[in-house]
Design an enzyme around this catalytic site. Structure first.
Site, short mmCIF file in Angstrom:
data_model
loop_
_atom_site.label_atom_id
_atom_site.label_comp_id
_atom_site.label_asym_id
_atom_site.label_seq_id
_atom_site.Cartn_x
_atom_site.Cartn_y
_atom_site.Cartn_z
N SER A 124 32.11 59.22 -18.33
CA SER A 124 31.22 59.08 -17.17
C SER A 124 31.29 57.72 -16.47
O SER A 124 32.33 57.33 -15.97
CB SER A 124 29.80 59.40 -17.60
OG SER A 124 28.97 59.53 -16.50
N HIS A 125 30.20 56.96 -16.55
CA HIS A 125 30.11 55.69 -15.83
C HIS A 125 30.66 54.53 -16.68
O HIS A 125 30.63 53.39 -16.22
CB HIS A 125 28.66 55.42 -15.47
CG HIS A 125 27.76 55.50 -16.66
ND1 HIS A 125 27.44 56.71 -17.25
CD2 HIS A 125 27.17 54.56 -17.40
CE1 HIS A 125 26.68 56.50 -18.29
NE2 HIS A 125 26.49 55.20 -18.41
N ASP A 289 29.86 58.01 -9.76
CA ASP A 289 30.39 57.44 -11.00
C ASP A 289 31.73 58.09 -11.34
O ASP A 289 32.26 58.90 -10.57
CB ASP A 289 29.38 57.59 -12.15
CG ASP A 289 29.20 59.03 -12.60
OD1 ASP A 289 29.48 59.94 -11.79
OD2 ASP A 289 28.79 59.26 -13.76
N ASP A 291 32.86 60.47 -13.31
CA ASP A 291 33.02 61.93 -13.33
C ASP A 291 32.26 62.62 -12.20
O ASP A 291 32.11 63.85 -12.21
CB ASP A 291 32.62 62.49 -14.69
CG ASP A 291 31.17 62.25 -15.05
OD1 ASP A 291 30.60 61.24 -14.57
OD2 ASP A 291 30.58 63.04 -15.80
N ASP A 293 29.20 62.95 -11.29
CA ASP A 293 27.91 63.63 -11.39
C ASP A 293 26.75 62.74 -10.96
O ASP A 293 25.64 63.20 -10.76
CB ASP A 293 27.68 64.23 -12.79
CG ASP A 293 27.75 63.21 -13.90
OD1 ASP A 293 28.07 62.03 -13.63
OD2 ASP A 293 27.51 63.60 -15.07
N ARG A 294 27.02 61.44 -10.79
CA ARG A 294 25.95 60.54 -10.34
C ARG A 294 26.10 60.20 -8.87
O ARG A 294 27.19 60.29 -8.31
CB ARG A 294 25.99 59.23 -11.13
CG ARG A 294 25.69 59.41 -12.59
CD ARG A 294 25.54 58.06 -13.23
NE ARG A 294 25.24 58.22 -14.64
CZ ARG A 294 24.64 57.30 -15.38
NH1 ARG A 294 24.30 56.15 -14.85
NH2 ARG A 294 24.40 57.54 -16.65
N LYS A 389 24.34 67.61 -13.24
CA LYS A 389 23.96 66.86 -12.06
C LYS A 389 25.18 66.76 -11.15
O LYS A 389 26.31 66.92 -11.61
CB LYS A 389 23.39 65.50 -12.43
CG LYS A 389 24.27 64.62 -13.29
CD LYS A 389 23.50 63.38 -13.70
CE LYS A 389 24.32 62.44 -14.56
NZ LYS A 389 24.11 62.69 -15.99
C1 VG1 Z 1 22.33 57.80 -19.59
C2 VG1 Z 1 21.17 58.05 -18.66
C3 VG1 Z 1 20.80 59.52 -18.70
C4 VG1 Z 1 22.03 60.37 -18.35
C5 VG1 Z 1 23.17 60.01 -19.30
C6 VG1 Z 1 24.46 60.73 -18.94
O1 VG1 Z 1 21.95 58.10 -20.92
O2 VG1 Z 1 20.06 57.26 -19.00
O3 VG1 Z 1 19.75 59.75 -17.80
O4 VG1 Z 1 21.73 61.73 -18.46
O5 VG1 Z 1 23.44 58.62 -19.24
O6 VG1 Z 1 24.87 60.42 -17.67
P1 VG1 Z 1 21.50 56.97 -21.98
O7 VG1 Z 1 21.26 57.70 -23.24
O8 VG1 Z 1 22.62 55.97 -22.02
O9 VG1 Z 1 20.27 56.34 -21.41
V1 VG1 Z 1 26.51 60.41 -17.28
O10 VG1 Z 1 26.68 60.15 -15.72
O11 VG1 Z 1 27.06 59.41 -18.40
O12 VG1 Z 1 27.04 62.00 -17.68
CO CO Z 2 28.59 60.76 -15.05
#
Ligand code: VG1
Ligand code: CO
Length: 572
Positions: A124-125, A289, A291, A293-294, A389
């Site tokens: 992801s990010h 981000d 992937d 989704d953000r 998302k």
């Molecule tokens: C973070 C965010 C959460 C989100 C998750 C995955 O998790 O706080 O709201 O759903 O990332 O997002 P954490 O446990 O690090 O707080 V992504 O864009 O990585 O799929």
């Molecule tokens: Co993501």
């Protein structure tokens, strides 16, 4: 047709393969260790019922980060050996997380397959490259992330695994060329189908939004637009949607060529990491981000908090977005997300749900027809069109709202801006001042101790209030303090320890959580929120308005004492 054999390879359990908030994320060099990926993939197959594997169709793709191409070939060979009937791969292994969900819902099943699922390859990010992060997560037939019952089972399997199945002699499949390659194994035919990464997703977006209305907005002389994909997979969709379908200038796309290492950057769309976009403000700016989704939404020198964004989308959806024209079934947010959405739900008399952090908790509500729009404070916004998302969906939702608000004045003259829309919203519903402090990569033991202290303190509210008042006498009383626990209203499952909350008499909140997406050390997240209904007080700078609460949070938690950090890594 090429024939393949199935090998059973002996292996032993590897520590630490517990999926976090969104799959398993580790450094690339960890994933590259012998058997590491194999153990996790086999443990996943073993956690599923047989019909989800044998004869099933599996989507395997991701954000294209470093190690994806190798991982895809390994998963193809293991799928073949485990009796999967066909594997679908986006061209070059690219599919955004929302596009995987869309493909699963739009096309799977239509091919006559019994079971289906997806491996999404992304962290992801988190940054990518040989020294950065890789990740894998499994999505279920409904297109959403596997629920905790499954991820717990996967983890248990990783602790006892003894062997995995792989078709070692299966040749690598060329995933750069669209088309089907067929093989024959002990149980019959096995196909790998490489398809265009964007077409299903583009089709879905066109069925949700009024593309003509958005096109008109984008061609208006007084409107400027910019989209920054931070070299993530969103770039593969941005050109097709914003330029080819909606007529935006090519120059409005920044960093839209997907790269294995995201150009060396941090593909996290916030004010710290999406700097280029913040520097040169258009009327409307957005970022994604890795992937896709953000989303981050910006007006001209104006930042829309994700908590406000989902509330504003919910408040305007029925009028501005054709998909919702029959009304919303309900709305939901994650616990640390501000209560801006709650206020909209009350005003519009909508069903409302508060779930733990992580998109997997929204899926049941959507499958049961209880929720149409949902969001998280962490730049995640979406709806029941898929079960993830959706970054580009959020941008299209905002463009739709702006187009709707300006439908009578697009031929020139002053537009209703993003900032106007947000301020009008605050004037009606009040404003939730909101900020999040992240302390990244702190010592895991220290983070645990800090959290334990905060939990212990909760048993005595009188003591808490004595401490709080000693720090700032001008904040309201703590009226409740607990650890958030969620009972899924659909399947009754219970998730405990989902964040430490301190709730104040005036509606303010402090929330403390440990991140479940990092790959090293611990990340402490501190969420601070304060509700202001008085119209004369809704225009303040948010860091200033939240100053007293921030001070209380830092001193109450002894943040610096425990972590040695005098300031957070990122403030959003
Ligand atoms: C973070 C965010 C959460 C989100 C998750 C995955 O998790 O706080 O709201 O759903 O990332 O997002 P954490 O446990 O690090 O707080 V992504 O864009 O990585 O799929
Ligand atoms: Co993501």
């Amino acid at each position: 047709m090429v024939m393949f054999k199935v090998s059973r390879v002996a292996t032993t359990p590897i520590d630490g393969q517990k999926p976090g908030t969104s799959g398993l994320r580790k450094k690339v060099k960890v994933f590259m260790q012998p058997h590491y990926l194999h153990n996790f993939v086999q443990s996943t197959f073993n956690a599923l019922s047989a019909d989800k594997v044998r004869g099933a169709t599996l989507v395997v793709s991701g954000d294209g980060r470093y190690y994806s191409k190798d991982a895809i070939q390994i998963i193809i060979k293991m799928s073949a050996a485990n009796g999967v009937r066909r594997v679908w791969v986006g061209q070059n292994g690219l599919l955004s997380t929302p596009a995987v969900s869309a493909v699963m819902r739009e096309r799977l099943g239509a091919d006559g397959s019994k079971g289906s699922g997806a491996f999404i390859l992304t962290a992801s990010h988190n940054p990518g490259g040989p020294h950065e992060d890789f990740g894998i997560k499994y999505n279920m037939e409904n297109g959403g992330p596997a629920p905790e019952v499954i991820t717990d089972k996967i983890y248990e399997n990783t602790k006892t695994i003894k062997e995995y199945l792989i078709a070692e002699d299966l040749p690598d499949v060329d995933i750069s060329a669209i088309g089907i390659t067929s093989f024959t194994g002990p149980e019959g035919q096995f196909d790998v189908d490489v398809f265009d990464s964007a077409s299903d997703y583009v089709k879905l977006m066109k069925s949700i939004f009024d593309f003509q209305a958005i096109q008109k907005l984008l061609s208006s002389p007084s409107f400027t637009f910019c989209y920054d994909a931070l070299h993530g997979v969103a770039g593969a969709y941005a050109k097709r949607i914003f330029v080819e379908e909606l007529g935006a200038q090519e120059s409005s796309l920044l960093n839209c060529v997907p790269k294995e290492d995201f150009g060396g950057g941090h593909p996290d769309p916030n004010l710290t990491y999406a700097k280029e976009l913040v520097g040169e403000p258009p009327e409307f700016g957005a970022a994604a981000d890795g992937d896709a989704d953000r989303n981050m939404i910006l007006g001209k020198r104006f930042f829309v908090t994700p908590s406000d964004s989902v509330a504003i989308i919910a408040a305007n959806a029925v009028k501005a977005i054709p998909y919702f024209s029959d009304g919303l079934k309900g709305v939901a947010r994650s616990m640390p997300t501000s209560a801006a959405l709650d206020v909209v739900a009350q005003h519009l008399n909508l069903k409302f749900f508060e779930v733990p952090t992580g998109w997997k908790f929204f899926g049941n509500l959507m499958d049961a027809g209880m929720c149409s729009v949902c969001g998280e404070e962490s730049f995640g916004t979406g709806s029941d069109h898929i079960r993830e998302k959706d970054g580009i969906w959020a941008v299209l939702a905002w463009l739709s709202i702006i187009a709707y608000k300006n439908k009578d004045n697009l031929s020139g003259g002053k537009l209703v801006t993003v900032e106007d829309i947000v301020r009008q919203h605050w004037a009606i519903y009040g404003r939730h001042y909101y900020t999040r402090y992240d302390y990244e990569n702190v010592d895991a033991g220290a983070a645990k101790d800090l959290m334990a202290c905060l939990v212990k303190l909760q048993s005595d509210l009188t003591e808490v209030n004595k401490i709080v008042k000693g720090i700032r006498s001008d904040v309201s009383n703590v009226v409740n303090a607990d650890e958030f626990e969620y009972k899924d209203p659909v399947d009754g499952s219970i998730s405990k320890h989902q964040g430490i909350r301190y709730l104040f008499g005036d509606g303010s909140r402090l929330v403390f959580r440990l991140s479940g997406t990092g790959s090293e050390g611990a990340t402490i997240r501190l969420y601070i929120e304060q509700y202001e209904k008085d119209p004369s007080k809704i225009g303040r700078d948010s860091q200033e308005a939240l100053g007293p609460l921030v001070e209380v949070a830092l001193k109450l938690s002894k943040m610096e004492e425990f972590t040695g950090r005098s300031a957070p890594t990122v403030i959003t």
